[in-house]
Each structure stands twice: as C-alpha cells, then as structure tokens.
Design a protein around this motif. Sequence first.
Motif, PDB file in Angstrom:
ATOM      1  N   GLU A  24       0.827  -1.217   0.000  1.00 40.86           N
ATOM      2  CA  GLU A  24       0.000   0.000   0.000  1.00 40.86           C
ATOM      3  C   GLU A  24       0.857   1.260   0.000  1.00 40.86           C
ATOM      4  OE1 GLU A  24      -2.648  -3.176   0.740  1.00 40.86           O
ATOM      5  OE2 GLU A  24      -0.784  -2.725   1.814  1.00 40.86           O
ATOM      6  N   TYR A  25       2.051   1.154   0.595  1.00 38.53           N
ATOM      7  CA  TYR A  25       2.947   2.303   0.723  1.00 38.53           C
ATOM      8  C   TYR A  25       4.371   1.914   0.330  1.00 38.53           C
ATOM      9  CZ  TYR A  25      -0.876   3.554   3.918  1.00 38.53           C
ATOM     10  OH  TYR A  25      -2.106   3.780   4.473  1.00 38.53           O
ATOM     11  N   ALA A  26       5.060   2.850  -0.333  1.00 36.37           N
ATOM     12  CA  ALA A  26       6.469   2.672  -0.679  1.00 36.37           C
ATOM     13  C   ALA A  26       7.239   3.856  -0.119  1.00 36.37           C
ATOM     14  CB  ALA A  26       6.652   2.585  -2.191  1.00 36.37           C
ATOM     15  N   GLY A  27       8.360   3.576   0.541  1.00 35.68           N
ATOM     16  CA  GLY A  27       9.113   4.639   1.196  1.00 35.68           C
ATOM     17  C   GLY A  27      10.418   4.976   0.502  1.00 35.68           C
ATOM     18  N   PHE A  28      10.650   6.284   0.329  1.00 35.90           N
ATOM     19  CA  PHE A  28      11.924   6.807  -0.164  1.00 35.90           C
ATOM     20  C   PHE A  28      12.613   7.521   1.002  1.00 35.90           C
ATOM     21  CE2 PHE A  28       9.504   7.298  -4.342  1.00 35.90           C
ATOM     22  CZ  PHE A  28      10.037   6.149  -4.891  1.00 35.90           C
ATOM     23  N   VAL A  29      13.853   7.136   1.280  1.00 30.59           N
ATOM     24  CA  VAL A  29      14.587   7.715   2.403  1.00 30.59           C
ATOM     25  C   VAL A  29      15.437   8.879   1.902  1.00 30.59           C
ATOM     26  CG1 VAL A  29      16.255   7.275   4.245  1.00 30.59           C
ATOM     27  CG2 VAL A  29      14.634   5.483   3.580  1.00 30.59           C
ATOM     28  N   LYS A  43      12.383  11.188  -7.864  1.00 29.87           N
ATOM     29  CA  LYS A  43      11.408  11.653  -8.867  1.00 29.87           C
ATOM     30  C   LYS A  43      11.346  10.680 -10.046  1.00 29.87           C
ATOM     31  CE  LYS A  43      10.161  15.828 -11.439  1.00 29.87           C
ATOM     32  NZ  LYS A  43      10.550  17.234 -11.746  1.00 29.87           N
ATOM     33  N   GLU A  44      12.506  10.209 -10.489  1.00 26.77           N
ATOM     34  CA  GLU A  44      12.539   9.256 -11.599  1.00 26.77           C
ATOM     35  C   GLU A  44      11.969   7.901 -11.180  1.00 26.77           C
ATOM     36  OE1 GLU A  44      13.272  10.041 -14.784  1.00 26.77           O
ATOM     37  OE2 GLU A  44      13.276  12.048 -13.879  1.00 26.77           O
ATOM     38  N   LEU A  45      12.282   7.479  -9.968  1.00 34.01           N
ATOM     39  CA  LEU A  45      11.753   6.198  -9.485  1.00 34.01           C
ATOM     40  C   LEU A  45      10.232   6.267  -9.355  1.00 34.01           C
ATOM     41  CD1 LEU A  45      14.409   5.307  -6.744  1.00 34.01           C
ATOM     42  CD2 LEU A  45      14.172   4.268  -9.011  1.00 34.01           C
ATOM     43  N   ARG A  46       9.727   7.412  -8.904  1.00 32.49           N
ATOM     44  CA  ARG A  46       8.272   7.556  -8.745  1.00 32.49           C
ATOM     45  C   ARG A  46       7.559   7.371 -10.069  1.00 32.49           C
ATOM     46  NH1 ARG A  46       3.900   6.239  -7.630  1.00 32.49           N
ATOM     47  NH2 ARG A  46       2.349   7.439  -6.522  1.00 32.49           N
ATOM     48  N   LYS A  47       8.163   7.848 -11.143  1.00 34.36           N
ATOM     49  CA  LYS A  47       7.542   7.733 -12.469  1.00 34.36           C
ATOM     50  C   LYS A  47       7.372   6.266 -12.875  1.00 34.36           C
ATOM     51  CE  LYS A  47       9.403  12.105 -14.222  1.00 34.36           C
ATOM     52  NZ  LYS A  47      10.411  12.700 -15.146  1.00 34.36           N
ATOM     53  N   LEU A  48       8.245   5.394 -12.361  1.00 37.20           N
ATOM     54  CA  LEU A  48       8.211   3.971 -12.699  1.00 37.20           C
ATOM     55  C   LEU A  48       7.278   3.174 -11.787  1.00 37.20           C
ATOM     56  CD1 LEU A  48      12.063   3.414 -13.165  1.00 37.20           C
ATOM     57  CD2 LEU A  48      10.364   3.848 -14.963  1.00 37.20           C
ATOM     58  N   LEU A  49       6.884   3.782 -10.676  1.00 38.22           N
ATOM     59  CA  LEU A  49       6.090   3.073  -9.672  1.00 38.22           C
ATOM     60  C   LEU A  49       4.604   3.148 -10.006  1.00 38.22           C
ATOM     61  CD1 LEU A  49       6.326   1.649  -6.835  1.00 38.22           C
ATOM     62  CD2 LEU A  49       5.864   3.903  -5.841  1.00 38.22           C
ATOM     63  N   ASP A  50       3.901   2.052  -9.760  1.00 41.07           N
ATOM     64  CA  ASP A  50       2.446   2.022  -9.932  1.00 41.07           C
ATOM     65  C   ASP A  50       1.843   3.219  -9.199  1.00 41.07           C
ATOM     66  OD1 ASP A  50      -0.332   1.508  -9.487  1.00 41.07           O
ATOM     67  OD2 ASP A  50       0.010  -0.635  -9.767  1.00 41.07           O
ATOM     68  N   SER A  52      -0.930   3.802  -8.028  1.00 38.95           N
ATOM     69  CA  SER A  52      -1.865   3.524  -6.935  1.00 38.95           C
ATOM     70  C   SER A  52      -1.147   3.219  -5.614  1.00 38.95           C
ATOM     71  CB  SER A  52      -2.772   2.345  -7.305  1.00 38.95           C
ATOM     72  OG  SER A  52      -2.030   1.145  -7.410  1.00 38.95           O
ATOM     73  N   ILE A  53       0.187   3.105  -5.660  1.00 43.96           N
ATOM     74  CA  ILE A  53       0.973   2.896  -4.439  1.00 43.96           C
ATOM     75  C   ILE A  53       1.340   4.266  -3.861  1.00 43.96           C
ATOM     76  CG2 ILE A  53       3.099   1.945  -3.463  1.00 43.96           C
ATOM     77  CD1 ILE A  53       3.086  -0.118  -5.747  1.00 43.96           C
ATOM     78  N   ALA A  54       0.937   4.523  -2.637  1.00 45.08           N
ATOM     79  CA  ALA A  54       1.240   5.811  -2.003  1.00 45.08           C
ATOM     80  C   ALA A  54       2.725   5.882  -1.657  1.00 45.08           C
ATOM     81  CB  ALA A  54       0.404   5.983  -0.739  1.00 45.08           C
ATOM     82  N   THR A  55       3.328   7.032  -1.914  1.00 45.35           N
ATOM     83  CA  THR A  55       4.760   7.190  -1.652  1.00 45.35           C
ATOM     84  C   THR A  55       4.988   8.053  -0.414  1.00 45.35           C
ATOM     85  OG1 THR A  55       4.716   8.929  -3.336  1.00 45.35           O
ATOM     86  CG2 THR A  55       5.650   6.804  -3.972  1.00 45.35           C
ATOM     87  N   VAL A  56       5.913   7.580   0.412  1.00 44.02           N
ATOM     88  CA  VAL A  56       6.224   8.225   1.683  1.00 44.02           C
ATOM     89  C   VAL A  56       7.675   8.690   1.649  1.00 44.02           C
ATOM     90  CG1 VAL A  56       6.291   7.936   4.184  1.00 44.02           C
ATOM     91  CG2 VAL A  56       4.640   6.621   2.820  1.00 44.02           C
ATOM     92  N   THR A  75       6.493  13.635  -6.050  1.00 45.59           N
ATOM     93  CA  THR A  75       7.327  12.453  -5.859  1.00 45.59           C
ATOM     94  C   THR A  75       6.817  11.658  -4.672  1.00 45.59           C
ATOM     95  OG1 THR A  75       9.243  13.595  -6.784  1.00 45.59           O
ATOM     96  CG2 THR A  75       9.689  11.676  -5.411  1.00 45.59           C
ATOM     97  N   ILE A  76       6.366  12.377  -3.654  1.00 46.00           N
ATOM     98  CA  ILE A  76       5.805  11.744  -2.462  1.00 46.00           C
ATOM     99  C   ILE A  76       4.446  12.369  -2.168  1.00 46.00           C
ATOM    100  CG2 ILE A  76       8.023  11.128  -1.427  1.00 46.00           C
ATOM    101  CD1 ILE A  76       7.756  13.664   0.340  1.00 46.00           C
ATOM    102  N   SER A  77       3.612  11.602  -1.484  1.00 42.24           N
ATOM    103  CA  SER A  77       2.308  12.128  -1.075  1.00 42.24           C
ATOM    104  C   SER A  77       2.158  12.137   0.442  1.00 42.24           C
ATOM    105  CB  SER A  77       1.180  11.299  -1.700  1.00 42.24           C
ATOM    106  OG  SER A  77       1.310   9.936  -1.352  1.00 42.24           O
TER     107      SER A  77
END
Length: 198
Positions: A24-29, A43-50, A52-56, A75-77
């Motif tokens: 449900e969530y993917a985290g970028f440190v 930012k580039e990784l977010r473009k590749l991510l589904d 519907s997965i919320a980014t933290v 990039t994150i929500s």
Amino acid sequence: MTRLKICGLFREEDIGYANEVHPEYAGFVFARSKRQVSRENAKELRKLLDPSIATVGVFVDEEIERILEILSDETISMVQLHGHEDEEYISRLREKTDAVIIKAVRPVSREDVRNAESSTADYILFDSGAGTGKTFDWSILEGFSREYFLAGGLNSGNIRDAMEAINPFAVDLSSGVETDGLKDLEKMKKIRRMVSNG
C-alpha cells in the motif's frame, strides 16, 4: 486488514519488485542512510512506480522548505518524520501542506506511548530505532487508541506474531525484505502473502 509499507527503495529493480508485490505504501529515504535517495533519483523512481501505491518520504530533522519542494514534484504524497521534530515543527509543516504526516516514535516506556496519543501527526510509527533491525516490546502498545504503523525488526519470522498480538494499522519493513542489503523479491512476496492473509 493490515496494510504493508516497504521502505528504502532506491533502485529501479526495487520499483519493479514493488509493482509486482504492490504494498500500500512505498518509502523513499531522503535522510542519511545506505538507502538514501536524492530528490532527482526519487522523482525518476516515482515515475516507474504504480501510481496507486502511495509514496512516503522519510526525513530526519529536515528543513521544511526541502520537504515542500519534494512534495511539489508529487514524488511523495506522505511525509514521515523520523527525527526530533516536535509539535511546533509539525504545526509549521501542516500550515503549508495537506500531505499526510507520520511521526516516528521510539517507545521505551508506556509513557512514550501515552505521549504519542496526543501527537497532531496523522499517524504514529512505532519503531525500535533508525534501521537497527531489532524489535521492541510490543506489549507496551496495548491500549493505544490510534491507528499506527509498526516498524523495527519485522520479517517473515515474526510478522504474523505482531499482527496477532497488536493488530497494527500497517507494518513497515526494510531490512526484513532484503538479502545482503538489497531488496529481495521472494522475501517481499512472502511478506505480502503473510500480511494479506492476516
């Protein structure tokens, strides 16, 4: 149903694994860490991510303006504060964004847990420490009335125990789904099955 957060994604392969496993969530440190990502990389990784997965975004005592810049890229929500950020800091951040705020707490005693009840963050994340890979005494969380994320030393060997013992809103794993410091697709799949099946 318990939700799943996979934290510390920093390679394109990690994103591919996440798209397959669908937490449900993917985290970028963004804090100093072996899994740290730059704003541009994330930012580039977010473009590749589904989508519907919320980014933290995970931050430690970061300048609020930098957090706002990364939020502005979409990039994150969600924002996870993992340092010494106090209520004044959360209030200042809240004035400038509607993003969901998660405040990490390292609970040593029941008093720490009681104090977390009054946090103005949207969620509390209880963790044993910054990437120690060790659990803490989950029993001190009994009676905590808010939805929370559980982190710290979780893996396929103990995650079912955690869900049965305290039923967290979400579980948060990083090293627990890695082999030799890198995300492991098979471990991620196993955790996804275990969390989905309760």
